[in-house]
Design a protein around this motif. Structure first.
Motif, short mmCIF file in Angstrom:
data_model
loop_
_atom_site.label_atom_id
_atom_site.label_comp_id
_atom_site.label_asym_id
_atom_site.label_seq_id
_atom_site.Cartn_x
_atom_site.Cartn_y
_atom_site.Cartn_z
N LEU A 1 0.86 -1.18 0.00
CA LEU A 1 0.00 0.00 0.00
C LEU A 1 0.90 1.23 0.00
CD1 LEU A 1 -2.67 -1.06 2.65
CD2 LEU A 1 -3.00 -0.84 0.18
N ASN A 2 0.45 2.27 -0.69
CA ASN A 2 1.25 3.48 -0.78
C ASN A 2 1.21 4.23 0.55
OD1 ASN A 2 2.33 6.01 -1.40
ND2 ASN A 2 1.72 5.81 -3.53
N PRO A 3 2.40 4.45 1.14
CA PRO A 3 2.41 5.03 2.49
C PRO A 3 1.96 6.49 2.53
CG PRO A 3 4.65 4.80 1.66
CD PRO A 3 3.75 4.09 0.69
N VAL A 4 2.00 7.19 1.41
CA VAL A 4 1.69 8.63 1.47
C VAL A 4 0.30 8.96 0.94
CG1 VAL A 4 4.13 9.20 1.30
CG2 VAL A 4 2.72 9.25 -0.75
N LEU A 5 -0.51 7.96 0.63
CA LEU A 5 -1.87 8.25 0.16
C LEU A 5 -2.87 7.71 1.18
CD1 LEU A 5 -1.88 7.36 -3.65
CD2 LEU A 5 -1.72 9.60 -2.59
N PRO A 6 -3.91 8.50 1.49
CA PRO A 6 -4.95 7.97 2.37
C PRO A 6 -5.59 6.76 1.69
CG PRO A 6 -5.29 10.31 1.94
CD PRO A 6 -4.18 9.87 1.06
N VAL A 7 -6.11 5.86 2.54
CA VAL A 7 -6.64 4.60 2.04
C VAL A 7 -7.67 4.79 0.92
CG1 VAL A 7 -8.20 2.79 2.77
CG2 VAL A 7 -6.17 3.28 4.11
N TRP A 8 -8.60 5.72 1.11
CA TRP A 8 -9.68 5.82 0.11
C TRP A 8 -9.16 6.30 -1.24
CZ3 TRP A 8 -11.66 9.82 -2.79
CH2 TRP A 8 -11.29 11.11 -2.42
N ARG A 9 -8.12 7.12 -1.23
CA ARG A 9 -7.58 7.60 -2.50
C ARG A 9 -6.98 6.45 -3.31
NH1 ARG A 9 -7.64 12.66 -3.85
NH2 ARG A 9 -7.99 14.23 -2.24
N GLN A 10 -6.37 5.51 -2.58
CA GLN A 10 -5.77 4.38 -3.29
C GLN A 10 -6.86 3.52 -3.93
OE1 GLN A 10 -2.40 2.54 -1.46
NE2 GLN A 10 -2.36 4.03 0.19
N ILE A 11 -7.99 3.39 -3.22
CA ILE A 11 -9.08 2.59 -3.79
C ILE A 11 -9.75 3.35 -4.92
CG2 ILE A 11 -11.25 1.41 -3.24
CD1 ILE A 11 -10.27 1.07 -0.42
N ALA A 12 -9.77 4.68 -4.82
CA ALA A 12 -10.45 5.49 -5.82
C ALA A 12 -9.75 5.44 -7.19
CB ALA A 12 -10.55 6.94 -5.35
N LEU A 13 -8.44 5.19 -7.17
CA LEU A 13 -7.71 5.20 -8.45
C LEU A 13 -8.21 4.12 -9.42
CD1 LEU A 13 -4.13 6.08 -7.18
CD2 LEU A 13 -5.47 7.42 -8.80
N PRO A 14 -8.28 2.84 -9.01
CA PRO A 14 -8.85 1.86 -9.95
C PRO A 14 -10.33 2.10 -10.23
CG PRO A 14 -8.31 0.82 -7.84
CD PRO A 14 -7.72 2.19 -7.82
N LEU A 15 -11.07 2.67 -9.27
CA LEU A 15 -12.49 2.95 -9.52
C LEU A 15 -12.62 3.97 -10.65
CD1 LEU A 15 -13.95 3.22 -5.88
CD2 LEU A 15 -14.21 1.34 -7.52
N LYS A 16 -11.73 4.95 -10.65
CA LYS A 16 -11.76 5.97 -11.69
C LYS A 16 -11.33 5.35 -13.03
CE LYS A 16 -9.42 10.23 -12.99
NZ LYS A 16 -8.19 11.01 -12.70
N ARG A 17 -10.29 4.55 -12.95
CA ARG A 17 -9.72 3.98 -14.17
C ARG A 17 -10.70 3.04 -14.87
NH1 ARG A 17 -8.40 1.68 -18.10
NH2 ARG A 17 -6.60 0.35 -18.53
N TYR B 1 8.01 18.35 5.46
CA TYR B 1 8.21 16.91 5.38
C TYR B 1 7.08 16.18 6.08
CZ TYR B 1 12.35 14.52 3.67
OH TYR B 1 13.25 13.87 2.89
N GLY B 2 6.76 16.65 7.27
CA GLY B 2 5.69 16.03 8.04
C GLY B 2 4.38 16.09 7.29
N VAL B 3 4.15 17.21 6.58
CA VAL B 3 2.91 17.36 5.83
C VAL B 3 2.90 16.39 4.65
CG1 VAL B 3 1.55 18.95 4.42
CG2 VAL B 3 2.68 19.76 6.50
N LEU B 4 4.05 16.27 3.97
CA LEU B 4 4.12 15.45 2.76
C LEU B 4 4.11 13.97 3.07
CD1 LEU B 4 6.70 17.24 0.47
CD2 LEU B 4 4.28 16.89 0.04
N ASP B 5 4.70 13.59 4.20
CA ASP B 5 4.87 12.17 4.48
C ASP B 5 4.21 11.78 5.78
OD1 ASP B 5 5.62 9.62 4.80
OD2 ASP B 5 7.72 9.92 4.28
N PRO B 6 3.07 11.10 5.69
CA PRO B 6 2.37 10.71 6.92
C PRO B 6 3.21 9.79 7.79
CG PRO B 6 1.42 9.64 5.00
CD PRO B 6 2.37 10.66 4.49
N ARG B 7 4.17 9.09 7.18
CA ARG B 7 5.01 8.21 7.98
C ARG B 7 5.74 9.00 9.04
NH1 ARG B 7 7.92 5.45 2.93
NH2 ARG B 7 7.61 7.57 2.23
N ILE B 8 6.21 10.21 8.64
CA ILE B 8 6.94 11.03 9.59
C ILE B 8 5.97 11.68 10.56
CG2 ILE B 8 8.32 13.11 9.77
CD1 ILE B 8 9.57 12.19 7.07
N ARG B 9 4.86 12.15 10.01
CA ARG B 9 3.89 12.84 10.84
C ARG B 9 3.44 11.95 12.00
NH1 ARG B 9 -1.25 13.85 7.82
NH2 ARG B 9 0.31 14.21 6.21
#
Lengths: 332, 356, 316, 276
Positions: free
Chosen positions: B114-130, C305-313
């Motif tokens: 799972l992408n660590p920098v995207l909220p969960v719903w955004r990751q699910i929304a990508l294939p839904l959009k596609r 950084y904290g804003v961009l990367d939730p891991r750090i936040r």
């Protein structure tokens, strides 16, 4: 110092079975997460007798590895007592600590990360001997050969680097290194978890053989109940930094009394015991452990008392201890 | 479309592999990662693929969807018919319409998948959009619905969180929701519970069973754990060194394995019942170097029942006499005498009764 | 990201600034030469020099001098230039504008070129376009600023005559002219920056493309555009953000050579002049301001950084 | 073929290595090579082009460019190598200490590097060189000091992750002392990374020395430096661009070569890492 001065485990017959080798009392291990301290181990008692293997099971985050690292004196923030062969080693330093370290060997989970990628197998196995001092290079070379033979490593592998070997072979090297100074106690932290079934069986067999030959006591930590059952004389179950249950191996697997132990056994796939009491939810964060009994948030039997009073271990059958207000009575 | 399609059986398989072969480039030469696999899976059924690391099970599944880097694949041969269309004949663009839309995939470690920098719903929304053209609020609503359907409590709040804020079990549920977002007909689960704790593993495997039944999906469950396979599959394919070792109904394969490798695998695993304290029946040696061309059976060097023929001729998948499944072996293990079955600890028979 | 963390970082920043102040002051004391001879000329009598020293406070003990300067700074008073008699804070205010504009413009140019090029090159790794971009970045990395500047002046000012080689027009007088005068120096800085940014971002994107979640994204049938923009770009940007911040701090007043070559009245040349004339108040003030900007920008980068990367936040 | 026998470094690394090698040898042997006196003015050939007498032409004062480049290389290369060595040795020691010994040691080291980074580098260099006087030694030391924070960062990050690796834990569990742990177990694992970075920083050192020479604060005339040659050529840039361009090209070529070698080294590291 010569080889003869190296600590050697008690010769057969003299060490009375049942003499405690390691007693852990009120062990607490603390870490910091983002400035907030939390306890990975929150008051733990364990006893390990000479020549005995104690299995320590639990899920990730239960603190079982922290116990091993605390015993190996690798954790900086530890309180409680770690009594080894009658002496509290929790806070010793200098010579006493050095002597203690030689009597305790440790093997880790990741076979490849356990070995320095830049050194040859020969160097790696020789390191503890060099640190112990007093050996000349021929004595060390001879001992390395002996150890390689003991763990079933072909001599041709001694000049290889870790990345040129398989996981099983690397784990044999780790075991050889841990045995170099003839320890009394071997700490095994998830040592077969990263291996395939067929290789795992080889390493388990090796550990069983070595234990016999060297009359070793072992603290065998694993999340795999079947492997623990195979190797252990006694088993302790941990949950979120506390001890749930502690009993001889057959007793524990036949008559688990703690609801968590029961659930753990029922969750093992392929386990023919029909039991629908599977756990729901996940492990709570150790940063904010539940009040009272730490298992109560997932316990099917939890009552009000469980939230208020943390249970202390009590003996329900000979040598069978349970930390639960309402242990499951499974007297046959 | 009826070229070389296999004859339709009672249940037309959704996915049908014939002579499926994948060779990979490696620094040490060509690796025969998957070598001549014939297997099929039908809607509503679970096929387990079992093998140790390097047996080719992951390569098999990834290559089906064209997920291996082009430069890594030295050769791909055979056919892979999915609902009548040969996947090996499709280009990247066409495959992209199959991925996610018709075939979903769950990976081993949900923390890294799972992408660590995207909220969960955004990751699910990508294939839904596609695939479904859902956007904005509709996509988010659907994502929350999906999270709910995989058993995530308080899905609306969880949807806005990042993977790091979820527990391991919850992350794998998110991964499953993601794979199921566009209602695929086939779900490939690549070691979906290996990174999870045993109590959570049980939950996730039950969830997969439930979803398969609800959606009449076909499931390919890759695993190294025979216990998992026994409890959660209809058919099982055992792989060794890129080749099929044994294939058939799970109950039959695990109760009466004919290929010595399967037998050894069952014996090598310690169990919760039965004898303990004795040596485990370890398989000696190491798996073969897969960049080498093997003239005979891949297991010959480690096999207790090895014969001269095993080293010179590659055994084909055949049904040994008295067996309900196929095995690739010149000298198969005799079937257990009725009533006097060997103790394996893994009771395949239990599954037969528990599933119906 | 707790308040405690924030306080720690601010505390560290202040500590660093205090160290910079002490070091600058000490450095000023060990510089040989005397401002008095520069102001009064070689023929000044010892009495005149002593009087000058008394007037500027140079005859007091070093600790006392430092303390009076430091307390002044805390009140916003950076002292006066012994050479010109101008208040240092006024001079700094004048000098900051060209430096700031120069760096902003250079960073903007560099990012506009480097970001798309890096993402594209990483996606087409090993192809001809990637190789060409890599080669160009190597060449730019290896070319010193002064050489780039000399070449640009030669081509655009000397040969073509389209852009001014030197000089600066303040923003409030004629913005178009400001831009024209800043164009060559900004491009000089931007070329070097772009090469660095390109390499860092390309490596970052390549690293991200190897992650499991990119494989998972492809397994969901996402288009290459979705994979690159939605899944890959943001995690890859993190090292770049650090670098942009670092360089921003470095170049405010650090672009001494470029300011000197293009005759821009910025902080760098101001400090350079102060070193040459031993005008301590000016040197100390400028260095402290530059270090302050550097520390502040890096603090901002940390928070970003904290804003961009939730891991750090969430890990803090 | 040597390129075949050394896997990973690749053929691409050899031309730059050869070029750097030739330049180093020439610089070392400059006094005994049959070169013109770098300070002698040939009044018959002011800012002349390439000729049999002056292979790379002359500058505005009629001094032989080739000879000045070779003699200038003595300064550039010494400063490049020396500054990198200072930065690498000090930075590696400090970085390892900051990574292995937590607590105040780490905090002090990291704040010190912060101070050094916050200080405007060029002004620091100008002030220090102004204080102690321009010479090859002072220029080398100042640039070396400025290199330290970079090396600290390059070293500290892998040391931090290595010190969590199980082989380091195993060594600590055996009672290995911290200095020995750093020297025997950790250092060999970071050395290649340091080397790669050092090769790149050598190029940067050559560039910075050029910059200082350009500003006229490097080794003082009449000793030739590349930066000084480029600066002097500016006065005749419009009429005789080659006077400036020739030393610029040599400088750029040296740095490109260093970067290519560094890039090859790190590519080799990457494949090694992937195999582990």
């Amino acid at each position: 110092m010569t080889t003869a001065d190296l600590p050697v485990s008690a010769p057969p017959g003299t060490g009375a079975v049942g003499r405690p080798l390691l007693e852990v009392r009120g062990l607490r291990v603390r870490y910091r997460s983002g400035g907030r301290p939390f306890e990975a181990v929150a008051g733990l008692d364990l006893t390990l007798h000479q020549g005995e293997t104690l299995g320590l099971v639990g899920e990730s985050g239960c603190g079982k590895s922290s116990v091993a690292r605390a015993v190996a004196r690798l954790e900086p923030d530890v309180s409680g007592a770690i009594v080894f062969d009658g002496q509290d080693v929790a806070r010793t330093g200098g010579r006493a600590l050095k002597a203690y370290r030689r009597r305790v060997g440790m093997v880790f989970q990741d076979p490849i990360a356990s070995l320095n990628p830049r050194r040859t197998v020969r160097d790696i196995i020789a390191t503890p001997l060099e640190l112990a001092g007093g050996h000349d290079s021929t004595a060390i070379a001879a001992r390395v050969g002996e150890l390689a033979d003991l763990v079933g490593l072909h001599p041709s592998l001694l000049d290889r680097h870790p990345h040129e070997m398989s996981g099983g072979q690397c784990q044999r090297v780790s075991i050889a290194r841990a045995l170099a100074c003839v320890p009394d106690l071997l700490l095994c932290d998830e040592v077969v978890s990263a291996l395939d079934v067929s290789i795992q069986a080889q390493v388990v067999n090796l550990l069983m053989d070595i234990r016999e030959q060297q009359r070793l006591a072992m603290l065998f930590i694993s999340h795999d109940l079947a492997v623990v059952r195979q190797l252990s004389d006694r088993v302790a179950v941990m949950y979120l930094g506390t001890l749930c249950e502690d009993a001889p191996v057959d007793e524990l697997f036949a008559r688990p009394a703690h609801p968590y132990t029961r659930a753990l056994l029922a969750s093992v796939p392929g386990n023919p015991t029909p039991d629908t009491a599977l756990l729901t939810g996940d492990l709570p964060s150790p940063l904010t452990p539940p009040s009272g009994c730490r298992f109560r948030t997932r316990c099917p039997l939890a009552r009000d008392t469980c939230a208020e009073i943390p249970p202390t271990p009590k003996q329900i059958r000979p040598d069978h201890h349970v930390a639960c207000h309402f242990p499951i009575d499974a007297t046959p | 479309m009826n070229h070389d399609a296999p004859s339709p059986s009672a249940a037309e398989p959704l996915l049908n592999l014939r002579g499926y072969t994948v060779h990979l480039n490696s620094p040490r030469g060509t690796v025969r990662a998957v070598d001549g696999v014939d297997v099929a899976v039908a809607r509503g059924r679970t096929l387990a693929v079992v093998g140790e690391s390097g047996s080719g099970k992951s390569v098999l599944c990834r290559s089906l969807l064209g997920l291996l880097p082009d430069a890594a694949v030295a050769l791909r041969a055979g056919t892979a018919h999915f609902d009548g269309v040969d996947l090996t004949a499709l280009g990247e663009r066409e495959l992209r319409d199959v991925r996610g839309r018709r075939v979903g995939m769950v990976f081993q470690d949900p923390m890294t998948a799972l992408n660590p920098v995207l909220p969960v719903w955004r990751q699910i929304a990508l294939p839904l959009k596609r695939h479904l053209g859902l956007r904005g609020r509709a996509a988010k609503a659907r994502a929350v619905e999906l999270l709910d359907s995989v058993g995530i409590p308080d899905p609306a709040r969880r949807a806005d969180q990042y993977p790091l804020q979820l527990s391991g079990g919850m992350r794998q549920r998110v991964m499953i929701a993601l794979a199921l977002s566009c209602d695929p007909e086939l779900l490939i689960a690549d070691e979906p519970t290996t990174a999870l704790d045993v109590t959570v593993q049980a939950q996730i495997l039950r969830l997969l069973d439930r979803l398969r039944a609800e959606r009449d999906m076909a499931v390919i469950l890759i695993s190294h754990d025979l216990g998992v396979v026994a409890d959660h599959s209809d058919d099982v394919m055992v792989m060794y060194a890129g080749r099929q070792a044994e294939l058939g109904p799970t109950a039959s394969v695990l109760a009466a394995p004919r290929m010595p490798y399967t037998r050894a695998l069952l014996d090598a695993a310690p169990t919760l019942h039965g004898p303990r304290g004795q040596h485990l029946a370890a398989i000696g040696g190491q798996p073969p170097d897969m960049s080498r061309l093997l003239s005979g059976c891949a297991f010959a060097d480690r096999c207790p029942r090895v014969q001269d023929r095993c080293r010179t001729e590659v055994p084909a998948m055949t049904r040994p006499p008295g067996s309900a499944h196929e095995a690739a072996c010149w000298n198969p293990v005799p079937p257990p005498r009725p009533g006097g079955g060997t103790v394996t600890g893994i009771s395949a028979a239990r599954r037969e009764s528990s599933r119906t | 990201m707790t308040a405690r963390y924030l306080l720690t970082r601010v505390g560290q920043a202040l500590l660093v600034l205090a160290c910079v102040a002490v070091t600058t002051f000490a450095l000023g004391r060990v510089l040989p030469g005397d401002l008095a001879t520069a102001v009064l000329g070689q023929s000044a009598t010892p009495e005149q020099i002593a009087e000058f020293h008394h007037k500027t406070g140079a005859d007091r003990p070093a600790v006392e001098q430092f303390w009076s300067w430091f307390t002044g700074v805390l009140h916003g008073d950076f002292g006066t230039s012994a050479l010109t008699g101008q208040r240092v804070s006024d001079a700094l205010a004048d000098r900051a504008a060209p430096s700031l504009l120069l760096v902003l413009l250079a960073e903007a140019f560099a990012l506009a070129v480097a970001v798309p090029l890096a993402v594209w090159a990483a996606y087409r790794q090993g192809r001809a376009a990637d190789k060409a971009a890599n080669g160009a970045s190597f060449l730019l990395l290896a070319t010193p600023q002064f050489a780039v500047a000399v070449l640009l002046i030669y081509v655009f000012a000397v040969r073509l005559g389209t852009l001014p080689a030197t000089g600066y027009v303040p923003l409030d007088e004629d913005p178009a002219q400001t831009f024209r005068t800043l164009l060559l120096p900004a491009v000089t800085l931007a070329l070097g920056l772009a090469a660095v940014y390109y390499r860092v971002l390309r490596a970052g994107v390549l690293d991200t493309l190897r992650q499991d979640y990119v494989l998972a994204a492809r397994a969901q049938g996402l288009t290459p555009r979705q994979v690159l923009v939605s899944h890959t770009l943001r995690p890859s940007l993190l090292p770049l953000v650090t670098l942009v911040g670092l360089n921003f701090g470095f170049l405010i007043g650090g672009a001494v050579i470029v300011e000197q070559l293009f005759a821009l009245p910025g902080l760098g040349t101001y400090a350079l002049g102060a070193v040459q004339t031993r005008d301590f108040a000016v040197l100390q003030g400028t260095v402290l301001l530059i270090a302050g900007v550097y520390v502040l920008v890096n603090l901002a980068v940390d928070l970003l950084y904290g804003v961009l990367d939730p891991r750090i936040r969430h890990a803090r | 073929m040597p390129a075949e026998r050394r896997p990973g470094l690749g053929r691409g690394a050899w031309p730059p290595l050869v070029f750097l090698g030739v330049l180093c040898t020439a610089a070392l042997l400059a006094p005994v090579l049959p070169l013109a006196d770098p300070t002698h003015s040939d009044t018959d050939a002011l800012a002349a082009g390439i000729s049999a007498k002056h292979w790379l032409g002359t500058d505005a004062l009629g001094r032989d460019t080739l000879s000045r480049i070779v003699h200038g290389a003595r300064v550039s290369l010494v400063v490049g190598v020396g500054a990198t060595a200072i930065g690498a040795v000090a930075g590696t020691l400090l970085g390892m200490a900051a990574g292995v010994v937590r607590g105040w040691v780490s905090a002090v080291i990291m704040r010190l590097t912060d101070v050094l980074l916050a200080f405007p580098a060029m002004i620091f260099a100008l002030a220090v060189i102004g204080a102690v006087g321009p010479s090859t030694a002072s220029v080398t030391v100042v640039i070396g000091l400025l290199f330290i924070p970079g090396f600290v960062r390059i070293v500290r990050a892998p040391v931090l992750s290595l010190s969590q690796r199980e082989f380091v834990l195993a060594c600590r569990a055996m009672g290995m002392s911290t200095p020995r742990l750093m020297a025997r177990e950790i250092l060999p694992n970071i050395l290649t990374g340091v080397l790669t970075y050092a090769v790149t920083m050598f190029g940067v050192g050559v560039m910075v020395e050029g910059g200082l020479g350009f500003l006229g604060v490097s080794v003082p005339p009449p000793e030739p430096t590349w930066g000084g040659m480029i600066a002097e050529g500016r006065q005749v840039l419009a009429q005789h661009p080659m006077v400036t361009l020739t030393p610029t090209l040599v400088l750029v070529l040296v740095v490109v070569c260093a970067n290519v070698v560094g890039d090859r080294l790190s590519a080799r590291l990457d494949t090694r890492g992937a195999m582990l």
